[in-house]
Design a protein around this motif. Structure first.
Motif, short mmCIF file in Angstrom:
data_model
loop_
_atom_site.label_atom_id
_atom_site.label_comp_id
_atom_site.label_asym_id
_atom_site.label_seq_id
_atom_site.Cartn_x
_atom_site.Cartn_y
_atom_site.Cartn_z
N THR A 146 -7.37 -3.80 -3.64
CA THR A 146 -7.86 -4.88 -4.49
C THR A 146 -7.85 -4.49 -5.97
N ASP A 147 -7.69 -3.19 -6.25
CA ASP A 147 -7.44 -2.78 -7.65
C ASP A 147 -6.17 -3.48 -8.14
N TYR A 148 -5.17 -3.49 -7.28
CA TYR A 148 -3.90 -4.15 -7.63
C TYR A 148 -4.10 -5.65 -7.84
N LEU A 149 -4.80 -6.29 -6.94
CA LEU A 149 -5.02 -7.74 -7.05
C LEU A 149 -5.82 -8.08 -8.30
N GLY A 150 -6.86 -7.29 -8.57
CA GLY A 150 -7.69 -7.54 -9.74
C GLY A 150 -6.97 -7.25 -11.04
N GLY A 191 -5.30 7.78 -8.17
CA GLY A 191 -5.05 6.55 -7.43
C GLY A 191 -5.04 5.31 -8.29
N SER A 192 -5.94 5.25 -9.28
CA SER A 192 -5.99 4.08 -10.17
C SER A 192 -4.74 4.01 -11.04
N ALA A 193 -4.26 5.17 -11.49
CA ALA A 193 -3.05 5.21 -12.30
C ALA A 193 -1.86 4.68 -11.50
N ARG A 194 -1.79 5.02 -10.25
CA ARG A 194 -0.72 4.52 -9.38
C ARG A 194 -0.72 2.99 -9.36
N THR A 195 -1.90 2.42 -9.17
CA THR A 195 -2.01 0.97 -9.09
C THR A 195 -1.62 0.31 -10.41
N VAL A 196 -2.07 0.89 -11.51
CA VAL A 196 -1.76 0.35 -12.83
C VAL A 196 -0.24 0.38 -13.07
N ILE A 197 0.40 1.50 -12.79
CA ILE A 197 1.85 1.62 -12.98
C ILE A 197 2.59 0.58 -12.13
N TYR A 198 2.22 0.51 -10.87
CA TYR A 198 2.88 -0.42 -9.94
C TYR A 198 2.79 -1.86 -10.47
N THR A 199 1.63 -2.22 -10.99
CA THR A 199 1.42 -3.58 -11.49
C THR A 199 2.20 -3.82 -12.78
N LEU A 200 2.10 -2.89 -13.72
CA LEU A 200 2.74 -3.07 -15.03
C LEU A 200 4.25 -3.15 -14.93
N LYS A 201 4.82 -2.44 -13.95
CA LYS A 201 6.27 -2.47 -13.80
C LYS A 201 6.78 -3.87 -13.44
N LYS A 202 5.95 -4.67 -12.85
CA LYS A 202 6.34 -6.03 -12.49
C LYS A 202 6.35 -6.96 -13.69
N PHE A 203 5.86 -6.47 -14.84
CA PHE A 203 5.77 -7.31 -16.03
C PHE A 203 6.57 -6.72 -17.19
N ASP A 204 7.62 -5.98 -16.85
CA ASP A 204 8.61 -5.50 -17.83
C ASP A 204 8.02 -4.65 -18.94
N ILE A 262 0.84 -1.20 0.00
CA ILE A 262 0.00 0.00 0.00
C ILE A 262 0.88 1.25 0.00
N LYS A 263 1.91 1.24 0.81
CA LYS A 263 2.80 2.40 0.89
C LYS A 263 3.56 2.60 -0.41
N GLU A 264 3.95 1.52 -1.06
CA GLU A 264 4.66 1.62 -2.34
C GLU A 264 3.75 2.13 -3.45
#
Length: 488
Positions: free
Chosen positions: A320-324, A347-360, A299-301
């Motif tokens: 759960t935006d991140y999980l979904g 806030g949604s953009a933050r979650t999307v960026i955080y997730t996408l970065k994990k997939f190169d 959450i903090k990241e």
């Protein structure tokens, strides 16, 4: 008791109200007498299918109006009606004359403020003044100019309960809808509903069908756990449909409401003792982290949250935006090792960026407010675009995190579609049926993942956090699509 309220002009018209009341479990029918003539009123009151309240609200005081009020109340009493609701503004003399003619009919003595909700100390004074006239029930209804106004009514109900005062109390207006349910749960003796959303006798009434089939109001107890979504606006939200369906499917003693809030901190301060958990949407996904909370490293990241459980008066935060969204990314190769443009910087953009970065993915961000986009890009180490005329030469995916059919997003996407070959569009906006972006993708035959799928995936995780129970995504999707046009 559940009251179905209606303002008829004829008995023939009122038969539809009776049918609705029987079908959806009303305990009482309220007959509003402002528009009906004496002959038709007698027909309605002679129908003994369900108990009735007769009510007449005066919007102007004149001799002819007072005469009509007096006559109709006497017709009601002569019919042996179960309840009459009399406004205290009609005066002590008028009310006492009516009381002399009462046999078994119960009197509801009511006060209305159509402009605001007075402070609690004034509500207490109003109740004390009303009680100078003996009555079977006292009723206080005020106008909510914000959702937080409902709090004063809840506190008044607590006071009345301790003193064993038979009180009906709630707010009216658009901000009152969920407040009415909280008031009923907190001891308000009657719940006033409408036949349809366009046949309210007071603003903020909820259709009886929704109350009994979705909210299961007959199963609302003091022990029922309350969850809801906090944000503004909430008209587009389908969370109330999803979670109440889930509670009903899993036999969970809980209810889910909309909390259209402008001041998050005050809401949390007022209502934290009334709720067990919340969904968090625009504009509070980032702001919630500024309040005292319990949050994980993730959450903090990310820097945003969309779910909270209230524990020891503090929100325990989840995303759960991140999980979904992670589930969607795992199932879509175009969201892995691609060049992705993200529209929006909330806030949604933050979650999307955080997730996408994990997939190169190589990530670019653009927003109507450049400074906001730059700050987010710097914080999360992605690239920011200042000028929409200087986009990267190649892009594979567009992800829209902005709400509605806003012109900035639509004009930008139109330009990109004309200049570049986009392989996939992800639109996080839930309202896919009215989305112009969805229509543009169909016209261009561009692969699309719409906001409904994103919503379903994150909501399944949210439901598990709220209840500890799993829910069938297939059944939830089917129910939502069948009831998608319903609004609360």
């Amino acid at each position: 008791m559940i009251v179905l309220s209606y303002q008829p002009v004829s008995y023939r018209e009122f038969k539809k109200v009776i049918k609705c009341g029987l079908e959806f479990g009303a305990d009482i029918l309220e007959v509003r007498g402002e528009k009906i003539n004496h002959k038709e009123l007698i027909k309605i009151l002679n129908d003994k299918t369900l108990p009735k309240i007769f009510t007449y609200r005066l919007n102007q005081f004149s001799y002819s109006k007072i005469k009509d009020v007096s006559k109709k109340y006497r017709i009601a009493l002569e019919s042996g009606i179960e309840y009459i609701d009399v406004d205290i503004n009609l005066g002590k003399s008028f009310i006492n004359k009516l009381k002399k003619e009462i046999n078994k009919t119960k009197l509801i003595l009511s006060y209305h403020n159509y402009e605001k909700t007075p402070k609690l100390k004034y509500l207490i004074q109003i109740l004390d003044y009303s009680r100078k006239i003996s009555s079977d029930y006292y009723k206080i209804v005020t106008y909510a100019n914000s959702f937080n106004d409902n709090y004063s009514i809840l506190k008044l109900l607590e006071i009345a309960s301790k003193k064993s005062i038979p009180l009906i109390a709630h707010c009216m207006g658009e901000y009152s809808k969920s407040g009415r349910i909280l008031a009923y749960k907190s001891g308000s003796l009657f719940f006033y509903s409408s036949m349809k959303s366009n046949s309210e006798t007071a603003s903020g009434q909820i259709p009886l069908e929704y109350l009994t089939t979705i909210f299961k109001i007959k199963n609302l107890y003091p022990s029922t756990r309350v969850y809801g979504i906090v944000g503004n606006p909430l008209k587009q939200s389908k969370s109330w449909l999803f979670h109440n369906f889930g509670f009903n499917q899993t036999g969970t003693n809980a209810i889910y409401l909309n909390f259209p809030v402008n001041d998050l901190e005050t809401f949390m301060d007022y209502f934290k003792s009334y709720i067990r958990g919340i969904s968090i949407t625009i504009p509070f996904k980032e702001e919630i982290l500024k309040l005292p909370n319990v949050s994980s490293k993730i959450i903090k990241e990310i820097g945003s949250a969309n779910t909270a459980i209230i524990k020891d008066s503090k929100p325990v935060l989840f995303n759960t935006d991140y999980l979904g969204f992670k589930e969607i990314v795992k199932g879509e190769k175009l969201l892995q090792n691609s060049k992705v443009l993200i529209i929006g910087a909330g806030g949604s953009a933050r979650t999307v960026i955080y997730t996408l970065k994990k997939f190169d993915n190589e990530i670019f961000i653009i927003n109507r407010n450049f400074e906001r986009a730059k700050n987010l890009a710097d914080e999360m180490n992605v690239q920011v675009i200042k000028d929409k005329n200087k986009l990267p030469s190649q892009m594979d995916v567009i992800i829209n995190t902005t709400p509605g059919n806003n012109l900035f997003m639509l004009n930008l996407v139109k330009k990109i579609f004309a200049e570049k070959k986009i392989k996939l569009v992800v639109d996080l906006d839930l309202n896919f049926k009215e989305s112009k972006l969805v229509s543009m993708c169909r016209q261009k035959k561009i692969k699309l993942i719409n906001g409904f799928e994103f919503f379903i995936h994150q909501a399944i995780h949210q439901f598990k956090i709220f209840t500890g129970k799993s829910l069938s995504i297939r059944k939830a999707r089917k129910f939502l699509l069948e009831n998608y046009d319903k609004q609360f």
